[in-house]
Scaffold this motif. Structure first.
Motif, PDB file in Angstrom:
ATOM      1  N   PHE A  72       0.876  -1.522  -0.268  1.00  0.00           N
ATOM      2  CA  PHE A  72      -0.080   0.421  -0.189  1.00  0.00           C
ATOM      3  C   PHE A  72       0.866   1.167  -0.172  1.00  0.00           C
ATOM      4  CE2 PHE A  72      -1.995  -3.603   1.994  1.00  0.00           C
ATOM      5  CZ  PHE A  72      -3.227  -3.590   1.464  1.00  0.00           C
ATOM      6  N   TYR A  73       0.325   2.068  -0.509  1.00  0.00           N
ATOM      7  CA  TYR A  73       0.916   3.578  -1.141  1.00  0.00           C
ATOM      8  C   TYR A  73       0.987   4.451   0.187  1.00  0.00           C
ATOM      9  CZ  TYR A  73       2.393   2.179  -5.631  1.00  0.00           C
ATOM     10  OH  TYR A  73       2.703   1.540  -6.797  1.00  0.00           O
ATOM     11  N   GLY A  74       2.541   4.792   1.186  1.00  0.00           N
ATOM     12  CA  GLY A  74       1.172   5.368   2.849  1.00  0.00           C
ATOM     13  C   GLY A  74       1.416   7.198   2.024  1.00  0.00           C
TER      14      GLY A  74
ATOM     15  N   ALA B  44      -6.254   0.866  -0.481  1.00  0.00           N
ATOM     16  CA  ALA B  44      -5.785   0.725   0.688  1.00  0.00           C
ATOM     17  C   ALA B  44      -7.320   0.463   1.102  1.00  0.00           C
ATOM     18  CB  ALA B  44      -4.818   1.494   0.762  1.00  0.00           C
ATOM     19  N   ARG B  45      -7.964   1.167   0.841  1.00  0.00           N
ATOM     20  CA  ARG B  45      -9.521   2.135   1.242  1.00  0.00           C
ATOM     21  C   ARG B  45     -10.133   0.547   1.445  1.00  0.00           C
ATOM     22  NH1 ARG B  45     -10.827   6.174  -0.774  1.00  0.00           N
ATOM     23  NH2 ARG B  45     -11.112   7.592   0.790  1.00  0.00           N
ATOM     24  N   GLU B  46     -10.384  -0.082   0.650  1.00  0.00           N
ATOM     25  CA  GLU B  46     -11.456  -1.497   0.191  1.00  0.00           C
ATOM     26  C   GLU B  46     -10.647  -2.808   0.931  1.00  0.00           C
ATOM     27  OE1 GLU B  46     -11.761  -2.077  -4.710  1.00  0.00           O
ATOM     28  OE2 GLU B  46     -12.839  -0.082  -4.155  1.00  0.00           O
ATOM     29  N   THR B  47      -9.097  -2.431   0.867  1.00  0.00           N
ATOM     30  CA  THR B  47      -8.694  -4.161   0.982  1.00  0.00           C
ATOM     31  C   THR B  47      -8.338  -4.202   2.613  1.00  0.00           C
ATOM     32  OG1 THR B  47      -7.558  -4.261  -1.063  1.00  0.00           O
ATOM     33  CG2 THR B  47      -6.778  -5.320   0.934  1.00  0.00           C
ATOM     34  N   ILE B  48      -8.085  -2.868   3.736  1.00  0.00           N
ATOM     35  CA  ILE B  48      -7.954  -2.760   4.828  1.00  0.00           C
ATOM     36  C   ILE B  48      -7.713  -1.616   5.481  1.00  0.00           C
ATOM     37  CG2 ILE B  48      -5.426  -3.608   4.263  1.00  0.00           C
ATOM     38  CD1 ILE B  48      -4.346  -0.500   4.672  1.00  0.00           C
TER      39      ILE B  48
END
Length: 278
Positions: A241-243, A258-262
């Protein structure tokens, strides 16, 4: 949840403990080469020494690997050979991964870097700071811009091996720009340059730093939230994921993934700032 943080006294480690240290969900153990005052359990050990760090993995549920050997970057980091700090950093990544697998941890959260795909920026700067059409999406392959970026790519690939061969969840965080509290804003690098006498406020060099940071910045609270999302997740085998914060002009662009996965929901956006804090 019992969580070991390596390199815990650095910029990223303190962002985690500053924002999650009082969260009852986590019991942190801080591991670093130097001791420092902390309300959390601390351990002094060097990630380059497997026998030093291995006992501290016992009883942990997860490790957040942030430790970085000084000298890994620098002006020669695009050369093809390895220098000693970079070789040591690879050894540290290997030792932490091996210890996590051997101790039966549930997950590894690895501080990767935007430099694992940094050639997207290197080949397109300064346009990448202004043109939202230039992006590194979630499916961007490794495009390291330096030997430092190569060490991060190695860490991600070693994590995939650990995940698929040893059933430990791995989260690679391709961190953008996280800064100490005094410079935790998208004008931070530009203002630090003023403080260090490298340029004047309002100069072209100053404005280019602002433009870069408005895309690459991840606030300390958003970084801590992303780490918490990884620690709480039970769905990922291996992923990255891009920080970055929810920056309108971000060129590292996998926010929807990132929103949908974690469940990452950043609170900050560099575009909301029109100047440094008063």
């Amino acid at each position: 949840m019992d969580v070991l943080i390596t390199g815990a006294h650095g910029t990223v480690g303190t962002a985690i403990t500053d924002h999650l240290g009082d969260d009852d969900r986590y019991n942190f153990t801080l591991l670093d080469v130097d001791d420092a005052p902390s309300p959390h359990e601390t351990a002094v050990a060097d990630v380059r020494a497997y026998d030093e760090i291995r006992p501290h993995f016992e009883g942990q549920d997860a490790v957040v690997h942030l430790a970085l050997i000084p000298g890994t970057g620098g002006p020669d980091s695009r050369a093809l050979g390895w220098n000693e700090p970079q070789a040591d950093n690879l050894e540290g990544i290997h030792n932490v991964t091996e210890a996590a697998v051997d101790a039966g941890l549930d997950s590894i959260v690895f501080a990767s870097s935007n430099h694992a795909v940094g050639m997207v920026e290197g080949r397109n700067a300064p346009d990448v700071y202004h043109d939202r059409g230039i992006v590194a999406g979630h499916d961007e392959p490794h495009r390291p811009d330096s030997r430092y970026g190569l060490t991060k790519s190695y860490g991600e690939d070693l994590g995939r091996l650990a995940a698929e061969a040893h059933e430990i969840s791995f989260y690679g965080l391709r961190l953008g720009a996280i800064r100490d509290p005094a410079y935790d804003h998208p004008y931070g690098d530009a203002e630090r340059g003023v403080d260090e006498g490298r340029w004047e406020r309002g100069s072209d060099a100053y404005e280019e730093q602002v433009a870069r940071m408005k895309g690459l910045w991840q606030s300390r609270r958003d970084l801590a939230h992303m780490v918490a999302c990884c620690l709480d997740d039970e769905s990922v085998e291996w992923d990255h994921f891009y920080g970055v914060s929810g920056n309108e002009r971000r060129w590292l662009d996998d926010l929807e993934h990132a929103r949908e996965t974690i469940g990452y929901e950043p609170q900050d956006d560099g575009e909301q700032w029109d100047g440094p804090p008063a």
